[in-house]
Design a protein around this motif. Structure first.
Motif, PDB file in Angstrom:
ATOM      1  N   UNK A 142       0.762  -1.237   0.000  1.00 25.18           N
ATOM      2  CA  UNK A 142       0.000   0.000   0.000  1.00 25.18           C
ATOM      3  C   UNK A 142       0.791   1.284   0.000  1.00 25.18           C
ATOM      4  N   UNK A 143       1.959   1.322   0.606  1.00 26.76           N
ATOM      5  CA  UNK A 143       2.736   2.549   0.698  1.00 26.76           C
ATOM      6  C   UNK A 143       3.948   2.579  -0.237  1.00 26.76           C
ATOM      7  N   UNK A 144       4.077   1.592  -1.081  1.00 24.98           N
ATOM      8  CA  UNK A 144       5.218   1.594  -1.991  1.00 24.98           C
ATOM      9  C   UNK A 144       4.946   2.525  -3.175  1.00 24.98           C
ATOM     10  N   UNK A 145       5.970   3.162  -3.704  1.00 28.16           N
ATOM     11  CA  UNK A 145       5.767   4.090  -4.815  1.00 28.16           C
ATOM     12  C   UNK A 145       5.190   3.435  -6.072  1.00 28.16           C
ATOM     13  N   UNK A 146       5.567   2.214  -6.381  1.00 31.95           N
ATOM     14  CA  UNK A 146       5.073   1.573  -7.596  1.00 31.95           C
ATOM     15  C   UNK A 146       3.580   1.259  -7.479  1.00 31.95           C
ATOM     16  N   UNK A 147       3.143   0.829  -6.302  1.00 30.27           N
ATOM     17  CA  UNK A 147       1.719   0.551  -6.088  1.00 30.27           C
ATOM     18  C   UNK A 147       0.920   1.847  -6.105  1.00 30.27           C
ATOM     19  N   UNK A 148       1.460   2.893  -5.513  1.00 34.21           N
ATOM     20  CA  UNK A 148       0.795   4.191  -5.529  1.00 34.21           C
ATOM     21  C   UNK A 148       0.673   4.715  -6.952  1.00 34.21           C
ATOM     22  N   UNK A 149       1.721   4.568  -7.742  1.00 33.81           N
ATOM     23  CA  UNK A 149       1.676   4.976  -9.150  1.00 33.81           C
ATOM     24  C   UNK A 149       0.647   4.152  -9.919  1.00 33.81           C
ATOM     25  N   UNK A 150       0.608   2.844  -9.671  1.00 34.84           N
ATOM     26  CA  UNK A 150      -0.376   1.980 -10.314  1.00 34.84           C
ATOM     27  C   UNK A 150      -1.796   2.426  -9.986  1.00 34.84           C
ATOM     28  N   UNK A 151      -2.073   2.691  -8.712  1.00 34.96           N
ATOM     29  CA  UNK A 151      -3.411   3.103  -8.299  1.00 34.96           C
ATOM     30  C   UNK A 151      -3.784   4.463  -8.903  1.00 34.96           C
ATOM     31  N   UNK A 152      -2.819   5.372  -8.992  1.00 33.27           N
ATOM     32  CA  UNK A 152      -3.065   6.681  -9.594  1.00 33.27           C
ATOM     33  C   UNK A 152      -3.408   6.547 -11.072  1.00 33.27           C
ATOM     34  N   UNK A 153      -2.636   5.765 -11.800  1.00 32.75           N
ATOM     35  CA  UNK A 153      -2.888   5.566 -13.229  1.00 32.75           C
ATOM     36  C   UNK A 153      -4.221   4.847 -13.432  1.00 32.75           C
ATOM     37  N   UNK A 154      -4.506   3.852 -12.620  1.00 34.74           N
ATOM     38  CA  UNK A 154      -5.775   3.131 -12.728  1.00 34.74           C
ATOM     39  C   UNK A 154      -6.963   4.061 -12.510  1.00 34.74           C
ATOM     40  N   UNK A 155      -6.850   4.928 -11.514  1.00 34.73           N
ATOM     41  CA  UNK A 155      -7.945   5.846 -11.222  1.00 34.73           C
ATOM     42  C   UNK A 155      -8.125   6.863 -12.344  1.00 34.73           C
ATOM     43  N   UNK A 156      -7.036   7.407 -12.865  1.00 34.92           N
ATOM     44  CA  UNK A 156      -7.127   8.452 -13.879  1.00 34.92           C
ATOM     45  C   UNK A 156      -7.499   7.903 -15.259  1.00 34.92           C
ATOM     46  N   UNK A 157      -7.037   6.706 -15.588  1.00 34.52           N
ATOM     47  CA  UNK A 157      -7.274   6.154 -16.927  1.00 34.52           C
ATOM     48  C   UNK A 157      -8.588   5.365 -16.997  1.00 34.52           C
ATOM     49  N   UNK A 158      -8.962   4.674 -15.940  1.00 33.25           N
ATOM     50  CA  UNK A 158     -10.151   3.829 -15.983  1.00 33.25           C
ATOM     51  C   UNK A 158     -11.327   4.382 -15.169  1.00 33.25           C
ATOM     52  N   UNK A 159     -11.098   4.689 -13.906  1.00 33.42           N
ATOM     53  CA  UNK A 159     -12.207   5.017 -13.007  1.00 33.42           C
ATOM     54  C   UNK A 159     -12.834   6.369 -13.297  1.00 33.42           C
ATOM     55  N   UNK A 160     -12.039   7.412 -13.468  1.00 34.01           N
ATOM     56  CA  UNK A 160     -12.600   8.739 -13.684  1.00 34.01           C
ATOM     57  C   UNK A 160     -13.362   8.830 -15.007  1.00 34.01           C
ATOM     58  N   UNK A 161     -12.819   8.327 -16.128  1.00 33.40           N
ATOM     59  CA  UNK A 161     -13.622   8.335 -17.354  1.00 33.40           C
ATOM     60  C   UNK A 161     -14.901   7.499 -17.234  1.00 33.40           C
ATOM     61  N   UNK A 162     -14.850   6.371 -16.527  1.00 37.59           N
ATOM     62  CA  UNK A 162     -16.052   5.566 -16.344  1.00 37.59           C
ATOM     63  C   UNK A 162     -17.099   6.325 -15.545  1.00 37.59           C
ATOM     64  N   UNK A 163     -16.653   7.099 -14.566  1.00 39.27           N
ATOM     65  CA  UNK A 163     -17.592   7.910 -13.786  1.00 39.27           C
ATOM     66  C   UNK A 163     -18.225   8.985 -14.670  1.00 39.27           C
ATOM     67  N   UNK A 164     -17.428   9.666 -15.472  1.00 37.31           N
ATOM     68  CA  UNK A 164     -17.963  10.725 -16.324  1.00 37.31           C
ATOM     69  C   UNK A 164     -18.879  10.188 -17.418  1.00 37.31           C
ATOM     70  N   UNK A 165     -18.504   9.076 -18.041  1.00 31.62           N
ATOM     71  CA  UNK A 165     -19.276   8.562 -19.166  1.00 31.62           C
ATOM     72  C   UNK A 165     -20.488   7.741 -18.747  1.00 31.62           C
ATOM     73  N   UNK A 166     -20.364   6.975 -17.672  1.00 31.57           N
ATOM     74  CA  UNK A 166     -21.419   6.031 -17.312  1.00 31.57           C
ATOM     75  C   UNK A 166     -21.936   6.188 -15.889  1.00 31.57           C
ATOM     76  N   UNK A 167     -21.439   7.194 -15.147  1.00 25.31           N
ATOM     77  CA  UNK A 167     -21.860   7.427 -13.763  1.00 25.31           C
ATOM     78  C   UNK A 167     -21.703   6.154 -12.930  1.00 25.31           C
ATOM     79  N   UNK A 168     -20.556   5.500 -13.063  1.00 33.92           N
ATOM     80  CA  UNK A 168     -20.325   4.183 -12.474  1.00 33.92           C
ATOM     81  C   UNK A 168     -20.477   4.169 -10.958  1.00 33.92           C
ATOM     82  N   UNK A 169     -19.852   5.097 -10.257  1.00 30.81           N
ATOM     83  CA  UNK A 169     -19.897   5.042  -8.797  1.00 30.81           C
ATOM     84  C   UNK A 169     -20.710   6.176  -8.194  1.00 30.81           C
ATOM     85  N   UNK A 170     -21.480   6.848  -9.005  1.00 30.86           N
ATOM     86  CA  UNK A 170     -22.311   7.944  -8.499  1.00 30.86           C
ATOM     87  C   UNK A 170     -23.628   7.434  -7.940  1.00 30.86           C
TER      88      UNK A 170
END
Length: 82
Positions: free
Chosen positions: A31-59
Motif C-alpha cells: 500500500x505505501x510503496x511508490x510503484x503501487x501508488x503509481x499503479x493506483x493513480x494511473x488506474x484511477x485516472x485512466x479507468x475510473x474517472x472516465x467511467x464515472x464521467x461517461x457512465x456514472x459508475x460510482x455515483x
C-alpha cells in the motif's frame, strides 16, 4: 448527505466479502510503496474517472445511461434547476 456527489466506496459487507480472510493482504503489504501508488493513480485516472464521467459508475442511482456530457441528462437538469 444522501444527495452528495462524492464517491463512497462499498463496504465489505455490501459486497458480501468476509471481514477477515486468511492469506496475504497485498494491499497492506504494498500500500505505501511508490510503484503501487503509481499503479493506483494511473488506474484511477485512466479507468475510473472516465467511467464515472461517461457512465456514472460510482455515483448515485440515476436512470440508465446517465452521463455528464448529455445535455438532456438528469445530472445537468438537476444541476441547473437549482
Amino acid at each position: 448527505m444522501e444527495r452528495d456527489e462524492d464517491h463512497v466506496p462499498k463496504t465489505k459487507s455490501d459486497l458480501g466479502i468476509p471481514a477477515y480472510h486468511e492469506g496475504l493482504d497485498y494491499k497492506e503489504i504494498l500500500g505505501d510503496t511508490p510503484i503501487y501508488t503509481l499503479y493506483m493513480l494511473i488506474r484511477q485516472q485512466v479507468l475510473a474517472f472516465p467511467a464515472y464521467l461517461l457512465f456514472n459508475v460510482s455515483g448515485q442511482n440515476y436512470p440508465k445511461w446517465t452521463n455528464h456530457f448529455d445535455s438532456n441528462s438528469i445530472l445537468l437538469l438537476y444541476t441547473f434547476s437549482k
